[in-house]
Design a protein around this motif. Structure first.
Motif, PDB file in Angstrom:
ATOM      1  N   CYS A   2     -97.958 -33.710 -20.602  1.00 44.18           N
ATOM      2  CA  CYS A   2     -96.662 -34.328 -20.183  1.00 44.18           C
ATOM      3  C   CYS A   2     -96.552 -35.717 -20.551  1.00 44.18           C
ATOM      4  CB  CYS A   2     -96.406 -34.082 -18.502  1.00 44.18           C
ATOM      5  SG  CYS A   2     -96.092 -32.244 -18.104  1.00 44.18           S
TER       6      CYS A   2
ATOM      7  N   ILE B   1     -97.492 -32.937 -11.983  1.00 46.89           N
ATOM      8  CA  ILE B   1     -96.879 -33.195 -13.564  1.00 46.89           C
ATOM      9  C   ILE B   1     -97.426 -34.347 -13.954  1.00 46.89           C
ATOM     10  CG2 ILE B   1     -94.694 -33.279 -14.827  1.00 46.89           C
ATOM     11  CD1 ILE B   1     -93.386 -31.105 -13.029  1.00 46.89           C
ATOM     12  N   SER B   2     -97.151 -35.398 -13.290  1.00 47.76           N
ATOM     13  CA  SER B   2     -97.625 -36.865 -13.929  1.00 47.76           C
ATOM     14  C   SER B   2     -99.003 -37.160 -14.377  1.00 47.76           C
ATOM     15  CB  SER B   2     -97.102 -38.168 -13.016  1.00 47.76           C
ATOM     16  OG  SER B   2     -97.899 -38.102 -11.849  1.00 47.76           O
TER      17      SER B   2
ATOM     18  N   THR C  89     -92.199 -34.812 -24.825  1.00 45.72           N
ATOM     19  CA  THR C  89     -92.245 -33.235 -24.060  1.00 45.72           C
ATOM     20  C   THR C  89     -91.608 -33.618 -22.445  1.00 45.72           C
ATOM     21  OG1 THR C  89     -94.613 -33.305 -24.874  1.00 45.72           O
ATOM     22  CG2 THR C  89     -94.221 -32.240 -22.897  1.00 45.72           C
ATOM     23  N   GLU C  90     -90.924 -32.439 -22.272  1.00 45.34           N
ATOM     24  CA  GLU C  90     -90.477 -32.512 -20.925  1.00 45.34           C
ATOM     25  C   GLU C  90     -90.958 -31.583 -20.066  1.00 45.34           C
ATOM     26  OE1 GLU C  90     -85.668 -31.263 -19.209  1.00 45.34           O
ATOM     27  OE2 GLU C  90     -86.058 -32.101 -21.023  1.00 45.34           O
ATOM     28  N   CYS C  91     -91.359 -31.933 -18.908  1.00 49.24           N
ATOM     29  CA  CYS C  91     -92.197 -31.196 -17.724  1.00 49.24           C
ATOM     30  C   CYS C  91     -91.426 -31.082 -16.600  1.00 49.24           C
ATOM     31  CB  CYS C  91     -93.365 -31.734 -17.672  1.00 49.24           C
ATOM     32  SG  CYS C  91     -94.602 -31.669 -18.978  1.00 49.24           S
TER      33      CYS C  91
END
Length: 134
Positions: free
Chosen positions: A110, A104-105, A115-117
């Motif tokens: 993201c 995700i990083s 933005t929320e992942c």
């Protein structure tokens, strides 16, 4: 060879094109060493079994043959320990590289503010862990 694995990630722009994300790392060498040593150990054990059963008199009459067999077995035991340790380290590196937070990083979408992942599920690594234990 995680660098060969590609994921399509959304870009969240007006063009709505997907970006390709490749994972980082090549952890195939420890696994290949582990498997190769296992195959060679299997072949040696089959050859030793034939020697023990078929040519038992040759094995008992020759004094150098049992000592050579012992030395080769000790070498295989040492290399098996090294291969298991290398595979364990390689597996921990694979788990670190494929951890959902790491993936995700690395996704550009993201990194945008607001933005929320999050990961849907955590990957199951139970069978991979068992391969190191045995």
């Amino acid at each position: 060879r995680l660098y060969q694995v590609a994921f399509m990630t959304p870009s969240c722009t007006d063009e709505s094109e997907n970006h390709t994300l490749n994972l980082i790392g090549d952890f195939s060498a420890p696994a290949e060493f582990f498997v190769t040593l296992g195959v060679f150990s299997f072949f040696y054990s089959m050859a030793a079994l034939v020697l023990y059963l078929r040519f038992h008199s040759l094995y008992t009459e020759n004094t150098k043959l049992p000592f050579t067999d012992f030395c080769v077995t000790v070498c295989f035991a040492f290399f098996w320990l090294v291969a298991a340790a290398a595979w364990g380290k390689g597996l921990s590196d694979v788990k670190a590289a494929t951890r959902p937070s790491t993936v995700i990083s690395a996704m550009p979408v993201c990194q945008v503010k607001g933005t929320e992942c999050n990961a849907g599920t955590t990957p199951a690594m139970g069978l991979a862990n068992i391969s190191v234990v045995r």
